[in-house]
Enzyme design. Sequence first.
Site, PDB file in Angstrom:
ATOM      1  N   LEU A  18      45.309  57.874  38.950  1.00 51.04           N
ATOM      2  CA  LEU A  18      44.796  58.330  37.650  1.00 51.04           C
ATOM      3  C   LEU A  18      43.271  58.235  37.619  1.00 51.04           C
ATOM      4  CD1 LEU A  18      43.647  55.841  35.651  1.00 51.04           C
ATOM      5  CD2 LEU A  18      46.050  55.298  35.557  1.00 51.04           C
TER       6      LEU A  18
ATOM      7  N   CYS B 165      35.939  52.091  40.909  1.00 52.96           N
ATOM      8  CA  CYS B 165      36.685  52.328  42.154  1.00 52.96           C
ATOM      9  C   CYS B 165      35.885  52.902  43.327  1.00 52.96           C
ATOM     10  CB  CYS B 165      37.858  53.254  41.869  1.00 52.96           C
ATOM     11  SG  CYS B 165      39.058  52.482  40.786  1.00 52.96           S
ATOM     12  N   PHE B 166      35.127  53.971  43.089  1.00 52.50           N
ATOM     13  CA  PHE B 166      34.569  54.701  44.239  1.00 52.50           C
ATOM     14  C   PHE B 166      33.772  53.791  45.176  1.00 52.50           C
ATOM     15  CE2 PHE B 166      34.533  59.315  42.450  1.00 52.50           C
ATOM     16  CZ  PHE B 166      35.899  59.354  42.610  1.00 52.50           C
TER      17      PHE B 166
ATOM     18  N   THR C  64      44.602  48.921  44.229  1.00 51.10           N
ATOM     19  CA  THR C  64      44.035  49.494  45.455  1.00 51.10           C
ATOM     20  C   THR C  64      43.653  48.343  46.387  1.00 51.10           C
ATOM     21  OG1 THR C  64      43.160  51.311  44.158  1.00 51.10           O
ATOM     22  CG2 THR C  64      42.244  51.017  46.369  1.00 51.10           C
TER      23      THR C  64
ATOM     24  N   GLU D 126      47.682  54.060  42.648  1.00 49.40           N
ATOM     25  CA  GLU D 126      47.521  54.878  41.441  1.00 49.40           C
ATOM     26  C   GLU D 126      46.339  55.834  41.610  1.00 49.40           C
ATOM     27  OE1 GLU D 126      49.514  55.187  38.663  1.00 49.40           O
ATOM     28  OE2 GLU D 126      48.135  56.864  38.696  1.00 49.40           O
TER      29      GLU D 126
ATOM     30  N   SER E 240      24.921  65.130  39.769  1.00 53.88           N
ATOM     31  CA  SER E 240      24.711  64.222  38.638  1.00 53.88           C
ATOM     32  C   SER E 240      23.764  63.116  39.064  1.00 53.88           C
ATOM     33  CB  SER E 240      26.032  63.602  38.197  1.00 53.88           C
ATOM     34  OG  SER E 240      26.443  62.656  39.161  1.00 53.88           O
TER      35      SER E 240
ATOM     36  N   LYS F 253      45.068  55.892  49.677  1.00 56.13           N
ATOM     37  CA  LYS F 253      44.333  55.679  48.428  1.00 56.13           C
ATOM     38  C   LYS F 253      42.839  55.486  48.722  1.00 56.13           C
ATOM     39  CE  LYS F 253      43.047  54.736  44.340  1.00 56.13           C
ATOM     40  NZ  LYS F 253      42.930  55.708  43.274  1.00 56.13           N
TER      41      LYS F 253
ATOM     42  N   ARG G 170      23.225  65.110  33.823  1.00 57.82           N
ATOM     43  CA  ARG G 170      24.629  65.500  33.928  1.00 57.82           C
ATOM     44  C   ARG G 170      24.834  67.009  33.870  1.00 57.82           C
ATOM     45  NH1 ARG G 170      28.279  61.671  35.715  1.00 57.82           N
ATOM     46  NH2 ARG G 170      27.412  59.665  35.147  1.00 57.82           N
TER      47      ARG G 170
HETATM   48  P1  NAI Z   1      41.335  45.588  35.233  1.00 61.19           P
HETATM   49  O1  NAI Z   1      40.335  44.561  35.564  1.00 61.19           O
HETATM   50  O2  NAI Z   1      41.115  46.485  34.051  1.00 61.19           O
HETATM   51  O3  NAI Z   1      42.774  44.893  35.007  1.00 61.19           O
HETATM   52  C1  NAI Z   1      43.313  43.928  35.826  1.00 61.19           C
HETATM   53  C2  NAI Z   1      43.999  42.885  34.950  1.00 61.19           C
HETATM   54  O4  NAI Z   1      44.733  41.997  35.779  1.00 61.19           O
HETATM   55  C3  NAI Z   1      43.030  42.019  34.148  1.00 61.19           C
HETATM   56  O5  NAI Z   1      43.297  42.156  32.757  1.00 61.19           O
HETATM   57  C4  NAI Z   1      43.308  40.590  34.636  1.00 61.19           C
HETATM   58  O6  NAI Z   1      43.227  39.618  33.617  1.00 61.19           O
HETATM   59  C5  NAI Z   1      44.735  40.734  35.157  1.00 61.19           C
HETATM   60  N1  NAI Z   1      45.109  39.712  36.130  1.00 61.19           N
HETATM   61  C6  NAI Z   1      44.426  39.294  37.230  1.00 61.19           C
HETATM   62  N2  NAI Z   1      45.134  38.371  37.886  1.00 61.19           N
HETATM   63  C7  NAI Z   1      46.281  38.170  37.197  1.00 61.19           C
HETATM   64  C8  NAI Z   1      47.414  37.336  37.383  1.00 61.19           C
HETATM   65  N3  NAI Z   1      47.514  36.524  38.436  1.00 61.19           N
HETATM   66  N4  NAI Z   1      48.411  37.379  36.474  1.00 61.19           N
HETATM   67  C9  NAI Z   1      48.325  38.206  35.401  1.00 61.19           C
HETATM   68  N5  NAI Z   1      47.283  39.041  35.177  1.00 61.19           N
HETATM   69  C10 NAI Z   1      46.276  39.013  36.065  1.00 61.19           C
HETATM   70  O7  NAI Z   1      41.527  46.457  36.544  1.00 61.19           O
HETATM   71  P2  NAI Z   1      42.013  47.986  36.664  1.00 61.19           P
HETATM   72  O8  NAI Z   1      40.883  48.913  36.448  1.00 61.19           O
HETATM   73  O9  NAI Z   1      43.271  48.168  35.889  1.00 61.19           O
HETATM   74  O10 NAI Z   1      42.353  48.049  38.213  1.00 61.19           O
HETATM   75  C11 NAI Z   1      43.501  47.417  38.751  1.00 61.19           C
HETATM   76  C12 NAI Z   1      43.695  47.913  40.165  1.00 61.19           C
HETATM   77  O11 NAI Z   1      43.953  49.319  40.150  1.00 61.19           O
HETATM   78  C13 NAI Z   1      42.478  47.726  41.073  1.00 61.19           C
HETATM   79  O12 NAI Z   1      42.932  47.433  42.359  1.00 61.19           O
HETATM   80  C14 NAI Z   1      41.814  49.081  41.053  1.00 61.19           C
HETATM   81  O13 NAI Z   1      41.088  49.330  42.216  1.00 61.19           O
HETATM   82  C15 NAI Z   1      43.013  50.012  40.975  1.00 61.19           C
HETATM   83  N6  NAI Z   1      42.747  51.313  40.371  1.00 61.19           N
HETATM   84  C16 NAI Z   1      41.942  51.427  39.275  1.00 61.19           C
HETATM   85  C17 NAI Z   1      41.724  52.670  38.700  1.00 61.19           C
HETATM   86  C18 NAI Z   1      40.844  52.805  37.499  1.00 61.19           C
HETATM   87  O14 NAI Z   1      40.509  53.941  37.163  1.00 61.19           O
HETATM   88  N7  NAI Z   1      40.430  51.744  36.833  1.00 61.19           N
HETATM   89  C19 NAI Z   1      42.355  53.884  39.226  1.00 61.19           C
HETATM   90  C20 NAI Z   1      43.222  53.641  40.341  1.00 61.19           C
HETATM   91  C21 NAI Z   1      43.383  52.399  40.893  1.00 61.19           C
END
Ligand code: NAI
Length: 464
Positions: A160, A273-274, A128, A158, A266, A217, A442
């Site tokens: 999800l 995210c939010f 995002t 995404e 709640s 998004k 909750r």
């Molecule tokens: P996360 O922090 O769980 O995962 C991100 C991963 O990227 C980390 O494991 C980190 O080590 C890795 N990373 C960072 N820089 C890197 C690089 N240069 N090379 C290789 N790996 C690298 O984050 P999450 O929750 O998966 O979120 C990712 C994106 O998706 C964000 O922008 C978030 O806003 C968006 N998003 C998240 C949702 C959620 O429910 N968590 C839902 C929808 C979107």
Amino acid sequence: MVNICCIGAGYVGGPSCAVIAYQCHDINVTIVDLNQARIDAWNSDNLPIYEPGLDEIVFARRGKNLFFSTNVDQAIIDADLIFVSVNTPTKKTGMGAGMAADLAYIETATRRIAQVATTSKIVIEKSTVPCRTAQSMRTILEANSSKDIRFDILSNPEFLAEGTAISDLTKPDRVLIGCLQTPEGFAAQQKLVDVYTRWIPKEKVITMNLWSSELSKLAANALLAQRISSINALSAICEATGADVDEVAYACGTDSRIGPKFLKASVGFGGSCFQKDILNLVYLSEQLFLPEVAAYWKSVVTMNEYQKMRFTHRIVRTLFNTVTNKKIALLGFAFKKDTGDTRESAAITLSSYLIQEHANIAIYDPKVSAKQIKMDLTEPGVGTNEADVNKHVTVCESAYEACAGAAAIVICTEWDEFKMGQTDYQKIFDSMQKPAFIFDGRLILDAPKLREIGFRVETIGKSI
Ligand code: NAI
């Protein structure tokens, strides 16, 4: 065979690309991350993320067409399509601190692609990001393209939700794919459409321009969070007037123009995210010289903070205006049920407020480790330090252990196991100090039944 690489093996990259591998056995999916421990966990029996249904999918395809690796460069070299799913947290320092998204991880990943790619790639922005981030990615990539290598960029945000990620990915409401409105852009977009339509009906795959896709998004998350803050604002009026927030939500939600979802009052929304995405929108509005728009969206976050503080005040007020040295059981620490994710969880703020009031808190969450809880409570900015946490926090193995001898219980997360029928509240009542209080943050408990047992019950959005 198509090769897909996903940079970032987190809550989004892991599940979303594992589902592609599960649905398309002829596509090779390699999910890479710089974090060795995270990749080791993805390659073990104990995946780094708890998500219902995820284990089955990963175990079915891992080693066949689904791979987890720290060899980022090789995965980039081999890939036709590259998802960038790295974290985009709120900036902590510098320009836009506390509001703007930190795009350093996006830029590092993009530069890596530009540096090591030896063939043309379709680069997909999955993280995002603020509207027009794709432009910066494109500039970096194009500066490194040649007549033999071209980079096309797509936005595929995404949607999800943690806790239901696998069903959201398997049967999404929609998939959004934005592209540059050029023949090359449309061709790249079609390649990604062809992947998703292997298991998702065509009409659910929406195509549009890059900037609309990026902004959609942020807009979707802002609208969802705004509904929660709206019902939470109403919950304060309910508590003051004798109206019941569940009844008000039901009455409003049956209006087909409003709809019933996301109207549950709640203790406040959490999750990674939010808040981040709204603040991102606020910052964007400020940068665009739209202060009224910025103030409008900012109020959604302000109301969320207010709700957490209001609930804590209610706890302290009800416990005779002091919680000093009182044992308070916090049931749930994750930001919502069915996930172990604690990022921005309301439980962190509540714990911090209660510790500052010198309460002794006993925390139990079925999926969050003691190490994680202690790490969250000692993060800079939370307001509590290691000495406070060591003195005032105990992490327990069960709800019964947390509640034994407690003066009050606070429901912070709506885990099913805390519902009546799954937890024996008579047994808990018998083990507590009297009077025994329950604060339902909750709306998952049956207050009349608890009162029959002897509890004093305080519920969000209800005055009795
Ligand atoms: P996360 O922090 O769980 O995962 C991100 C991963 O990227 C980390 O494991 C980190 O080590 C890795 N990373 C960072 N820089 C890197 C690089 N240069 N090379 C290789 N790996 C690298 O984050 P999450 O929750 O998966 O979120 C990712 C994106 O998706 C964000 O922008 C978030 O806003 C968006 N998003 C998240 C949702 C959620 O429910 N968590 C839902 C929808 C979107």
